[in-house]
Design a protein around this motif. Structure first.
Motif, PDB file in Angstrom:
ATOM      1  N   PHE A  39       0.825  -1.208   0.000  1.00 47.60           N
ATOM      2  CA  PHE A  39       0.000   0.000   0.000  1.00 47.60           C
ATOM      3  C   PHE A  39       0.866   1.267   0.000  1.00 47.60           C
ATOM      4  O   PHE A  39       0.487   2.289  -0.548  1.00 47.60           O
ATOM      5  CB  PHE A  39      -0.961  -0.010   1.194  1.00 47.60           C
ATOM      6  CG  PHE A  39      -2.194  -0.829   0.944  1.00 47.60           C
ATOM      7  CD1 PHE A  39      -2.107  -2.156   0.546  1.00 47.60           C
ATOM      8  CD2 PHE A  39      -3.461  -0.281   1.093  1.00 47.60           C
ATOM      9  CE1 PHE A  39      -3.239  -2.911   0.301  1.00 47.60           C
ATOM     10  CE2 PHE A  39      -4.606  -1.027   0.850  1.00 47.60           C
ATOM     11  CZ  PHE A  39      -4.492  -2.349   0.456  1.00 47.60           C
ATOM     12  N   CYS A  59      -1.966   3.561   5.123  1.00 51.79           N
ATOM     13  CA  CYS A  59      -2.776   2.831   6.103  1.00 51.79           C
ATOM     14  C   CYS A  59      -3.402   3.788   7.099  1.00 51.79           C
ATOM     15  O   CYS A  59      -3.256   5.012   6.986  1.00 51.79           O
ATOM     16  CB  CYS A  59      -1.929   1.781   6.812  1.00 51.79           C
ATOM     17  SG  CYS A  59      -0.720   2.453   7.965  1.00 51.79           S
ATOM     18  N   GLN A  60      -4.050   3.205   8.104  1.00 56.80           N
ATOM     19  CA  GLN A  60      -4.798   4.035   9.042  1.00 56.80           C
ATOM     20  C   GLN A  60      -3.908   4.835   9.996  1.00 56.80           C
ATOM     21  O   GLN A  60      -4.406   5.721  10.693  1.00 56.80           O
ATOM     22  CB  GLN A  60      -5.748   3.151   9.851  1.00 56.80           C
ATOM     23  CG  GLN A  60      -6.870   2.588   8.990  1.00 56.80           C
ATOM     24  CD  GLN A  60      -7.710   1.560   9.735  1.00 56.80           C
ATOM     25  OE1 GLN A  60      -7.580   1.393  10.940  1.00 56.80           O
ATOM     26  NE2 GLN A  60      -8.565   0.869   9.010  1.00 56.80           N
ATOM     27  N   LEU A  61      -2.632   4.534  10.031  1.00 60.84           N
ATOM     28  CA  LEU A  61      -1.746   5.344  10.862  1.00 60.84           C
ATOM     29  C   LEU A  61      -1.666   6.771  10.333  1.00 60.84           C
ATOM     30  O   LEU A  61      -1.381   7.704  11.081  1.00 60.84           O
ATOM     31  CB  LEU A  61      -0.340   4.725  10.911  1.00 60.84           C
ATOM     32  CG  LEU A  61      -0.220   3.397  11.658  1.00 60.84           C
ATOM     33  CD1 LEU A  61       1.196   2.842  11.527  1.00 60.84           C
ATOM     34  CD2 LEU A  61      -0.570   3.576  13.129  1.00 60.84           C
ATOM     35  N   LEU A  71      -6.073   2.643   1.272  1.00 63.72           N
ATOM     36  CA  LEU A  71      -7.039   1.663   1.783  1.00 63.72           C
ATOM     37  C   LEU A  71      -8.464   2.013   1.338  1.00 63.72           C
ATOM     38  O   LEU A  71      -9.230   1.141   0.917  1.00 63.72           O
ATOM     39  CB  LEU A  71      -6.953   1.586   3.310  1.00 63.72           C
ATOM     40  CG  LEU A  71      -7.839   0.545   3.991  1.00 63.72           C
ATOM     41  CD1 LEU A  71      -7.450  -0.861   3.569  1.00 63.72           C
ATOM     42  CD2 LEU A  71      -7.752   0.663   5.511  1.00 63.72           C
ATOM     43  N   GLU A  72      -8.810   3.301   1.427  1.00 62.74           N
ATOM     44  CA  GLU A  72     -10.158   3.723   1.026  1.00 62.74           C
ATOM     45  C   GLU A  72     -10.357   3.530  -0.478  1.00 62.74           C
ATOM     46  O   GLU A  72     -11.436   3.138  -0.930  1.00 62.74           O
ATOM     47  CB  GLU A  72     -10.385   5.184   1.404  1.00 62.74           C
ATOM     48  CG  GLU A  72     -10.427   5.439   2.897  1.00 62.74           C
ATOM     49  CD  GLU A  72     -11.522   4.642   3.597  1.00 62.74           C
ATOM     50  OE1 GLU A  72     -12.591   4.457   2.997  1.00 62.74           O
ATOM     51  OE2 GLU A  72     -11.273   4.166   4.719  1.00 62.74           O
ATOM     52  N   PHE A  75      -8.856   1.321  -2.346  1.00 60.19           N
ATOM     53  CA  PHE A  75      -8.988  -0.123  -2.574  1.00 60.19           C
ATOM     54  C   PHE A  75     -10.404  -0.593  -2.239  1.00 60.19           C
ATOM     55  O   PHE A  75     -10.961  -1.446  -2.920  1.00 60.19           O
ATOM     56  CB  PHE A  75      -7.942  -0.866  -1.739  1.00 60.19           C
ATOM     57  CG  PHE A  75      -8.063  -2.362  -1.783  1.00 60.19           C
ATOM     58  CD1 PHE A  75      -8.181  -3.037  -2.991  1.00 60.19           C
ATOM     59  CD2 PHE A  75      -8.051  -3.102  -0.614  1.00 60.19           C
ATOM     60  CE1 PHE A  75      -8.292  -4.420  -3.023  1.00 60.19           C
ATOM     61  CE2 PHE A  75      -8.161  -4.479  -0.635  1.00 60.19           C
ATOM     62  CZ  PHE A  75      -8.292  -5.136  -1.854  1.00 60.19           C
ATOM     63  N   ARG A  76     -10.988  -0.026  -1.191  1.00 60.91           N
ATOM     64  CA  ARG A  76     -12.359  -0.422  -0.833  1.00 60.91           C
ATOM     65  C   ARG A  76     -13.344  -0.076  -1.957  1.00 60.91           C
ATOM     66  O   ARG A  76     -14.351  -0.745  -2.124  1.00 60.91           O
ATOM     67  CB  ARG A  76     -12.789   0.266   0.458  1.00 60.91           C
ATOM     68  CG  ARG A  76     -12.194  -0.378   1.686  1.00 60.91           C
ATOM     69  CD  ARG A  76     -12.746   0.226   2.947  1.00 60.91           C
ATOM     70  NE  ARG A  76     -12.221  -0.479   4.104  1.00 60.91           N
ATOM     71  CZ  ARG A  76     -11.886   0.097   5.248  1.00 60.91           C
ATOM     72  NH1 ARG A  76     -12.034   1.386   5.401  1.00 60.91           N
ATOM     73  NH2 ARG A  76     -11.428  -0.627   6.242  1.00 60.91           N
ATOM     74  N   ARG A  86     -12.331  -3.079  -5.296  1.00 55.43           N
ATOM     75  CA  ARG A  86     -11.882  -4.323  -4.669  1.00 55.43           C
ATOM     76  C   ARG A  86     -11.180  -5.251  -5.644  1.00 55.43           C
ATOM     77  O   ARG A  86     -10.384  -6.111  -5.233  1.00 55.43           O
ATOM     78  CB  ARG A  86     -13.088  -5.029  -4.040  1.00 55.43           C
ATOM     79  CG  ARG A  86     -12.697  -6.177  -3.142  1.00 55.43           C
ATOM     80  CD  ARG A  86     -13.860  -6.715  -2.371  1.00 55.43           C
ATOM     81  NE  ARG A  86     -13.415  -7.752  -1.440  1.00 55.43           N
ATOM     82  CZ  ARG A  86     -14.199  -8.335  -0.552  1.00 55.43           C
ATOM     83  NH1 ARG A  86     -15.460  -7.985  -0.463  1.00 55.43           N
ATOM     84  NH2 ARG A  86     -13.726  -9.260   0.258  1.00 55.43           N
ATOM     85  N   LYS A 131      -6.510  -5.562  -6.284  1.00 59.42           N
ATOM     86  CA  LYS A 131      -5.765  -5.936  -5.077  1.00 59.42           C
ATOM     87  C   LYS A 131      -4.274  -5.731  -5.308  1.00 59.42           C
ATOM     88  O   LYS A 131      -3.668  -6.397  -6.159  1.00 59.42           O
ATOM     89  CB  LYS A 131      -6.042  -7.399  -4.754  1.00 59.42           C
ATOM     90  CG  LYS A 131      -5.145  -7.988  -3.670  1.00 59.42           C
ATOM     91  CD  LYS A 131      -5.719  -7.833  -2.308  1.00 59.42           C
ATOM     92  CE  LYS A 131      -4.931  -8.634  -1.278  1.00 59.42           C
ATOM     93  NZ  LYS A 131      -5.363  -8.358   0.082  1.00 59.42           N
TER      94      LYS A 131
END
Lengths: 150, 139
Positions: free
Chosen positions: B19, B69-71, B92-93, B95-96, B99, B102
């Motif tokens: 990511f 990432c969420q950090l 990440l968002e 990718f959501r 989907r 990947k």
């Protein structure tokens, strides 16, 4: 108020609440009335990474012990979550569809996966670990992981 | 006539993670191919090191961050460095929303990762364009 066992391995802190039981994979099970709520342990969610998708099996699904209760896709891995008990899924956490990152944020609270109507909870319980046993198991897993990466 | 301000692009520095690589590939596409005249890439490491030129550029221009990432290290570091984050984007968002794309691989992304980076770059392009349309005072 929930009590926690807590350990630090390398730079990571892992918590294990003392009010539930665990399978060796790191899935917790906690009685909620007549149903058993399940979710991922703190160690399992931290070691798996940020969760992108959580596909929990739908309500009505019959599970045996070890059957896949959910498929979790993170930024690092795809993991199959084995059910710690036998029974029927009666409720799926709606947040898993819209905000699966809740598992990372609150694995023992709002981040639960589903609730299961148990087939024989007393029997399944005998094969699960109590908090102290899981804490020791998890700590060993975490230390092995750190040593592997050194 | 005043020259339009550049938009600073700060991607994740997650070395060794797919990511993180997606965020950097997207940033390269924006700053080198799509909007080279209106953007400037600043690596997170320069902000961590307190590089004076990087901090000056950040002080004078709006920033778009791309977190892996969420950090949310990129967003946090820009803010801690005194920069103004005008748009936060996250791999990440993205990718959501896609989907099927990947990302895998680190040094070299798989096809899904490359496509995801391209989609993300287009989202950054749109954010840059939106800031530019607000006028030179804002972007």
């Amino acid at each position: 108020m929930t009590d926690y066992l807590e350990t630090q391995v390398d730079k990571f802190t892992f918590k294990v609440p003392t009010d539930r039981y665990y399978n060796s994979f790191g899935v917790w099970a906690k009685a909620e009335g007549n149903h058993i709520r399940i979710g991922l342990s703190d160690y399992l969610q931290q070691s798996s990474g940020d969760i992108a998708f959580a596909d929990v099996r739908p309500t009505g699904t019959i599970l045996a012990v070890g059957d896949e209760a959910s498929d979790i896709e993170t930024i690092k891995v795809d993991i199959s979550i084995p059910s710690p008990l036998a029974g029927k899924i009666v409720r799926v956490n709606p947040l898993m569809e819209t905000e699966p990152e809740t598992i990372n944020q609150d694995p023992y609270g709002e981040g639960w996966l589903c609730e299961i109507e148990p087939l024989d909870w007393e029997s399944d319980l005998k094969n699960l670990m109590d908090p102290d046993a899981y804490f020791a198991h998890m700590k060993q897993q975490a230390e092995e992981e750190v040593n592997k990466n050194e | 006539m005043s020259e339009p301000k550049r938009v600073i692009i700060v991607p994740c520095s997650g070395i060794g993670k797919s990511f993180g690589t997606v965020s950097r590939v997207a940033a390269y596409q924006v700053t080198e191919d799509d909007r080279p005249d209106r953007t400037q890439l600043i690596p997170l490491s320069l902000l961590v090191l307190g590089d004076e030129e990087a901090l000056a550029a950040l002080a004078e221009n709006p920033a778009i961050t791309i977190d892996g990432c969420q950090l949310a290290c990129a967003t946090k570091m820009v803010r801690e460095s005194g920069g103004e984050v005008r748009k936060e984007l996250a791999v990440l968002e993205c990718f959501r929303r896609h989907r099927d794309l990947k990302p895998q691989g680190i040094g070299e992304l798989n096809e899904g990762g490359q496509k995801l980076a391209s989609v993300l770059a287009e989202e950054v392009d749109a954010a840059v364009d939106a800031l530019n349309q607000e006028g030179p005072e804002n972007a």
